[in-house]
Design a protein around this motif. Sequence first.
Motif, PDB file in Angstrom:
ATOM      1  N   GLN A 116       0.852  -1.177   0.000  1.00 46.51           N
ATOM      2  CA  GLN A 116       0.000   0.000   0.000  1.00 46.51           C
ATOM      3  C   GLN A 116       0.902   1.246   0.000  1.00 46.51           C
ATOM      4  N   GLU A 143      -1.168   1.469  -9.699  1.00 41.65           N
ATOM      5  CA  GLU A 143      -2.167   0.408  -9.517  1.00 41.65           C
ATOM      6  C   GLU A 143      -2.073  -0.609 -10.643  1.00 41.65           C
ATOM      7  N   GLN A 178      -3.975  11.396  -9.748  1.00 34.08           N
ATOM      8  CA  GLN A 178      -4.744  10.335 -10.408  1.00 34.08           C
ATOM      9  C   GLN A 178      -3.886   9.579 -11.425  1.00 34.08           C
ATOM     10  N   LEU A 224       0.101   8.459  -1.839  1.00 31.79           N
ATOM     11  CA  LEU A 224       0.517   9.482  -2.799  1.00 31.79           C
ATOM     12  C   LEU A 224      -0.028  10.824  -2.334  1.00 31.79           C
ATOM     13  N   LEU A 269      -4.726   8.177  -1.651  1.00 29.89           N
ATOM     14  CA  LEU A 269      -4.428   9.515  -2.157  1.00 29.89           C
ATOM     15  C   LEU A 269      -4.678  10.572  -1.095  1.00 29.89           C
ATOM     16  N   ALA A 297      -1.446   7.371  -9.585  1.00 26.87           N
ATOM     17  CA  ALA A 297      -2.170   6.252  -8.968  1.00 26.87           C
ATOM     18  C   ALA A 297      -2.517   5.194 -10.007  1.00 26.87           C
ATOM     19  N   GLU A 298      -2.989   5.612 -11.176  1.00 25.71           N
ATOM     20  CA  GLU A 298      -3.334   4.651 -12.239  1.00 25.71           C
ATOM     21  C   GLU A 298      -2.110   3.855 -12.677  1.00 25.71           C
ATOM     22  N   CYS A 346      -1.481  -0.834  -4.211  1.00 24.42           N
ATOM     23  CA  CYS A 346      -2.722  -0.253  -3.724  1.00 24.42           C
ATOM     24  C   CYS A 346      -2.383   1.187  -3.325  1.00 24.42           C
ATOM     25  N   CYS A 347      -3.022   2.159  -3.959  1.00 28.78           N
ATOM     26  CA  CYS A 347      -2.680   3.561  -3.726  1.00 28.78           C
ATOM     27  C   CYS A 347      -3.764   4.289  -2.942  1.00 28.78           C
TER      28      CYS A 347
END
Length: 137
Positions: free
Chosen positions: A10, A29, A22, A13, A37, A25-26, A34-35
């Motif tokens: 985990q 992931e 975003q 960010l 935010l 994170a994309e 596992c992000c």
Amino acid sequence: MNASPFLRQQLLLVDDEEDALQELAELLEGEGFCCLLATSVKVALQQLTRHPDIALVITDLRMPEESGLALIRRLREHTSRQYLPIIVISGHAAAEDVDELRRMQVLGLFRKPIYHVRLLETLNTLFPQPILHVANL
């Protein structure tokens, strides 16, 4: 939706720019991480309290309310999180910032825009992907 068949560590960010948050994170992931935010230091500290299994923080250096430097200082002063690995991202890191980050033992400083290949190499070194064993049929 996570494209990876397994979940890795985990990550937290932290960046006040939601689009950048975003996008990162994309990317991560897609690599199985596992992000969580946070768009501010305040939210980041809340996430760290709620999720004690966060394995690494990636934070922006310059944010409007409190800086990433303030977040790192708080983590380094907190006994249960003082050794948490931290990566800093910044478009505007001054020489004195770099010296301070080095003193606070951050894992790395990545300039914006982030060179994703180098970031993934760093994360894969820290958190190797699990090997999937396939039984012979």
